[in-house]
Design an enzyme around this catalytic site. Structure first.
Site, PDB file in Angstrom:
ATOM      1  N   GLY A 226      -4.825  -1.882   4.871  1.00  0.00           N
ATOM      2  CA  GLY A 226      -4.029  -3.025   4.378  1.00  0.00           C
ATOM      3  C   GLY A 226      -4.726  -4.357   4.612  1.00  0.00           C
ATOM      4  O   GLY A 226      -4.813  -5.205   3.723  1.00  0.00           O
TER       5      GLY A 226
ATOM      6  N   LYS B 248       9.240  -1.054  14.628  1.00  0.00           N
ATOM      7  CA  LYS B 248       9.859  -0.674  13.339  1.00  0.00           C
ATOM      8  C   LYS B 248      10.922   0.390  13.575  1.00  0.00           C
ATOM      9  O   LYS B 248      12.022   0.318  13.019  1.00  0.00           O
ATOM     10  CB  LYS B 248       8.802  -0.084  12.395  1.00  0.00           C
ATOM     11  CG  LYS B 248       7.847  -1.067  11.782  1.00  0.00           C
ATOM     12  CD  LYS B 248       6.960  -0.325  10.774  1.00  0.00           C
ATOM     13  CE  LYS B 248       5.762  -1.135  10.359  1.00  0.00           C
ATOM     14  NZ  LYS B 248       4.813  -0.405   9.530  1.00  0.00           N
TER      15      LYS B 248
ATOM     16  N   GLU C 109      10.450  -4.746   4.547  1.00  0.00           N
ATOM     17  CA  GLU C 109      10.544  -6.145   4.117  1.00  0.00           C
ATOM     18  C   GLU C 109      10.252  -6.281   2.621  1.00  0.00           C
ATOM     19  O   GLU C 109      10.967  -6.968   1.890  1.00  0.00           O
ATOM     20  CB  GLU C 109       9.525  -7.002   4.891  1.00  0.00           C
ATOM     21  CG  GLU C 109       9.801  -7.161   6.363  1.00  0.00           C
ATOM     22  CD  GLU C 109       9.140  -6.076   7.207  1.00  0.00           C
ATOM     23  OE1 GLU C 109       8.849  -4.967   6.669  1.00  0.00           O
ATOM     24  OE2 GLU C 109       8.930  -6.329   8.408  1.00  0.00           O
TER      25      GLU C 109
ATOM     26  N   GLU D 138      -4.965  -6.834  14.552  1.00  0.00           N
ATOM     27  CA  GLU D 138      -4.441  -5.504  14.206  1.00  0.00           C
ATOM     28  C   GLU D 138      -5.585  -4.480  14.279  1.00  0.00           C
ATOM     29  O   GLU D 138      -5.357  -3.304  14.520  1.00  0.00           O
ATOM     30  CB  GLU D 138      -3.807  -5.523  12.800  1.00  0.00           C
ATOM     31  CG  GLU D 138      -2.762  -4.427  12.610  1.00  0.00           C
ATOM     32  CD  GLU D 138      -1.996  -4.524  11.294  1.00  0.00           C
ATOM     33  OE1 GLU D 138      -2.630  -4.420  10.235  1.00  0.00           O
ATOM     34  OE2 GLU D 138      -0.763  -4.700  11.331  1.00  0.00           O
TER      35      GLU D 138
ATOM     36  N   LYS E 178       0.845  -1.200   0.000  1.00  0.00           N
ATOM     37  CA  LYS E 178       0.000   0.000   0.000  1.00  0.00           C
ATOM     38  C   LYS E 178       0.879   1.249   0.000  1.00  0.00           C
ATOM     39  O   LYS E 178       0.687   2.157  -0.791  1.00  0.00           O
ATOM     40  CB  LYS E 178      -0.925  -0.029   1.227  1.00  0.00           C
ATOM     41  CG  LYS E 178      -1.798   1.181   1.347  1.00  0.00           C
ATOM     42  CD  LYS E 178      -2.759   1.053   2.510  1.00  0.00           C
ATOM     43  CE  LYS E 178      -3.462   2.395   2.728  1.00  0.00           C
ATOM     44  NZ  LYS E 178      -4.391   2.365   3.847  1.00  0.00           N
TER      45      LYS E 178
HETATM   46  O1  F6P Z   1       3.110  -2.806   9.756  1.00  0.00           O
HETATM   47  C1  F6P Z   1       1.772  -3.134   9.619  1.00  0.00           C
HETATM   48  C2  F6P Z   1       1.294  -2.858   8.229  1.00  0.00           C
HETATM   49  O2  F6P Z   1       1.173  -1.492   8.032  1.00  0.00           O
HETATM   50  C3  F6P Z   1      -0.026  -3.561   7.948  1.00  0.00           C
HETATM   51  O3  F6P Z   1      -1.109  -2.879   8.427  1.00  0.00           O
HETATM   52  C4  F6P Z   1       0.036  -3.693   6.480  1.00  0.00           C
HETATM   53  O4  F6P Z   1      -0.893  -4.633   5.988  1.00  0.00           O
HETATM   54  C5  F6P Z   1       1.470  -4.116   6.281  1.00  0.00           C
HETATM   55  O5  F6P Z   1       2.181  -3.369   7.245  1.00  0.00           O
HETATM   56  C6  F6P Z   1       2.039  -3.897   4.913  1.00  0.00           C
HETATM   57  O6  F6P Z   1       1.975  -2.559   4.532  1.00  0.00           O
HETATM   58  P1  F6P Z   1       2.171  -2.145   3.016  1.00  0.00           P
HETATM   59  O7  F6P Z   1       1.084  -2.766   2.222  1.00  0.00           O
HETATM   60  O8  F6P Z   1       2.119  -0.652   3.012  1.00  0.00           O
HETATM   61  O9  F6P Z   1       3.524  -2.649   2.570  1.00  0.00           O
END
Ligand code: F6P
Length: 549
Positions: free
Chosen positions: A270, A507, A215, A356, A209
């Site tokens: 997300g 984080k 990661e 969450e 998103k």
């Molecule tokens: O760290 C939690 C989170 O923000 C979740 O809510 C989300 O689904 C996931 O990380 C991945 O986020 P993104 O789609 O922005 O990579």
């Protein structure tokens, strides 16, 4: 209202407290004996799902009071505010409109002057056209070879939903395409996922998103390096990478062609994004038409949630039962037990959706809650779980309400195995509810010293959710059922189910620690963290060295 006087001061809450003192001692055996039609009376149906909630420690008065609590907490108003696109995600000041992702083309939901349903369908069209090209072989890799492998790179909602749906709908998927899911920053995840794949035939779907997630970006970079090492030409990225994101500039910065990006919107959380373009890998697997059926299933449950009276409303009932056990019986966990191997990732998916969303300690306006909120969700497919943790469900000291999920027809009929599977589902819910008394155990001739070990108290609650078959439609409806159940719980606990600040501190600290691992600079953490980092520094291998060398 502050938290201490908020929820717990509501008339329905007070009445439930009073009611609980009388009902807590009542056994499910007595409730069933008192009403021979209980197993039909405490049921509800919607969007292809039948819910039997008769094996819960409730009577009609409990249901009446729980429904009254939902009304007093403004569930109807908040549900409509969500549909109207109001900014109900108050801490991020965003609308919450996953329901728009599955709204039919003719529907209209306007946010800041834009009809978002029209935008949703425009993206769906693009996804459909792309999926057809990949599946039909018109979209080829850089060397002209057909795409045979699809690797979804993402984490959290950008991984758990697509992976769960891919596994769940495998029976409907194109078997000539291989799907892999990479989420963990642990290099093992990526290396094992691609070790037997040919880069010339591999398409990466990078889902994020924000497109800033550590990661996902680390794995996407590893994927690009792996691809270019084999194909040698940076132009290859264009044919082997697509992105799904709300952040076009970060996607472009990464080097993915904006033409190969499928967008969504900040009003999609997300963990609520599976039915947006984040579901692209699912669409690649099953094709555009079944994906539309999947969305139709979500929508059917949306309609049910919006129109069914609370007493017969599946998401409302599931939510209220959870509140009943968490806040009155002090239950701290809920087991999700799908009796279908295809739903093997469903409990993991639900963990993010539920925990969450409602793992929160303050109300929407920031006051500390004075009551328990979201429980731990866990689970495994039956019958596997029966041979692992069900012992605790039957005879442990904690009360763990269970959701059993099953289908009347198997997608893989194999002899009498589906009957055996379903017999186990029904038996587990029966055993939990009714148990086995001392006199029943003695009547079986069990030696006296073993009697306490062989007794089952029973009175352990469960829901049974049944659909005819696992289809794209019933899967969509099942996901929407839990999405809305989480929403209703959040309304009652007065928490914001749509933010996730709790993941931020870890984080931030990891970002501070990462560079410290490769230097000898003095450390300024607590003594435990300092000692752990120091030990790691002494023993770590330089990047790229194998532990076995
Ligand atoms: O760290 C939690 C989170 O923000 C979740 O809510 C989300 O689904 C996931 O990380 C991945 O986020 P993104 O789609 O922005 O990579």
């Amino acid at each position: 209202m502050n938290a201490a006087t908020g929820l717990t001061a509501r008339p329905a809450w007070r009445a439930l407290q009073q009611h609980f003192t009388t009902l807590r001692a009542t056994h499910l055996r007595d409730l069933f004996a008192a009403d021979p039609r209980r197993g039909e009376r405490f049921t509800a149906e919607g969007a292809g799902w039948y819910l039997d909630y008769s094996k819960n420690r409730i009577d009609q008065e409990t249901r009446r009071l729980l429904v009254a609590l939902a009304r007093e907490c403004g569930v109807e108003e908040r549900r409509e505010a969500m549909w109207r696109g109001e900014r109900i995600n108050v801490t991020e000041h965003r609308p919450v409109l996953h329901v728009a992702l599955r709204a039919p083309r003719a529907a209209k939901i306007v946010v800041d002057g834009t009809d978002v349903v029209a935008e949703v369908h425009a993206v769906l069209e693009r996804m459909g056209a792309f999926a057809e090209r990949v599946r039909g072989g018109a979209w080829t890799g850089h060397t002209g070879r057909r795409i045979r492998n699809v690797v979804n790179i993402g984490i959290g909602g950008s991984d758990l939903g697509p992976q769960m749906a891919y596994e769940a709908l495998r029976r409907y998927s194109a078997r000539e395409l291989r799907f892999r899911f990479v989420s963990n920053v642990d290099g093992t995840d990526f290396c094992e996922a691609v070790q037997d794949l040919d880069p010339a035939e591999t398409l990466f779907v990078v889902c994020s998103k924000t497109f800033t997630t550590l990661e996902t970006l680390a794995n996407a970079r590893a994927a690009r390096t792996w691809l270019l090492a084999a194909l040698g030409d940076t132009d290859a990225v264009r044919r082997h990478f697509v992105a799904v994101s709300t952040n076009a500039s970060e996607v472009a910065k990464f080097g993915i062609d904006p033409d190969n990006m499928f967008g969504f919107w900040d009003w999609v959380g997300g963990r609520y994004s599976l039915d947006s373009a984040i579901g692209l890998s699912t669409m690649l697997a099953v094709g555009p038409e079944p994906f539309r059926e999947f969305l139709a299933g979500f929508h059917a449950m949306d309609e049910h949630f919006r129109s069914a009276p609370f007493e017969r409303n599946l998401p409302v009932l599931l939510a209220l039962l959870t509140v009943w056990y968490v806040n009155f019986f002090d239950a701290t966990s809920i087991a999700i037990l799908p009796y279908d191997q295809y739903l093997q990732r469903f409990p993991a998916y639900l963990q993010q959706l539920t925990m969450e969303s409602n793992g929160k300690q303050v109300t929407r306006d920031g006051a500390r809650v004075g009551y328990a909120t979201g429980p731990v969700y866990f689970g495994e497919p039956g019958t596997n779980g029966q041979h692992s943790f069900y012992q605790l469900l039957h005879q442990g000291t904690s009360l763990v309400p269970c959701d059993f999920i099953g289908f009347c027809r198997s997608l893989n009929p194999l002899g009498d195995q589906h009957d055996l599977l379903m017999a186990n589902l029904f038996a587990q819910s029966e055993a939990l509810a009714f148990g086995k008394t001392e006199s029943e155990v003695r009547a079986e001739g069990v030696p006296e010293r073993l009697v306490p070990h062989r007794c089952f108290d029973g009175n352990r609650p469960s829901n049974v959710l049944l659909a005819d078959a696992l289809t794209p439609q019933t899967l969509g409806a099942l996901v929407a059922l839990y999405e809305h159940s989480v929403f209703v719980q959040g309304c009652i606990w007065d928490v914001n189910s749509f933010d996730q600040w709790g993941v931020e501190l870890g984080k931030q600290l990891a970002a501070r620690i990462a560079p410290e691992l490769t230097t000898t600079a003095p450390l300024a953490h607590d003594s435990s963290t300092n000692a752990l980092i120091a030990r790691y520094r002494r023993r770590r291998l330089p990047a790229g060295t194998l532990a076995t060398q």
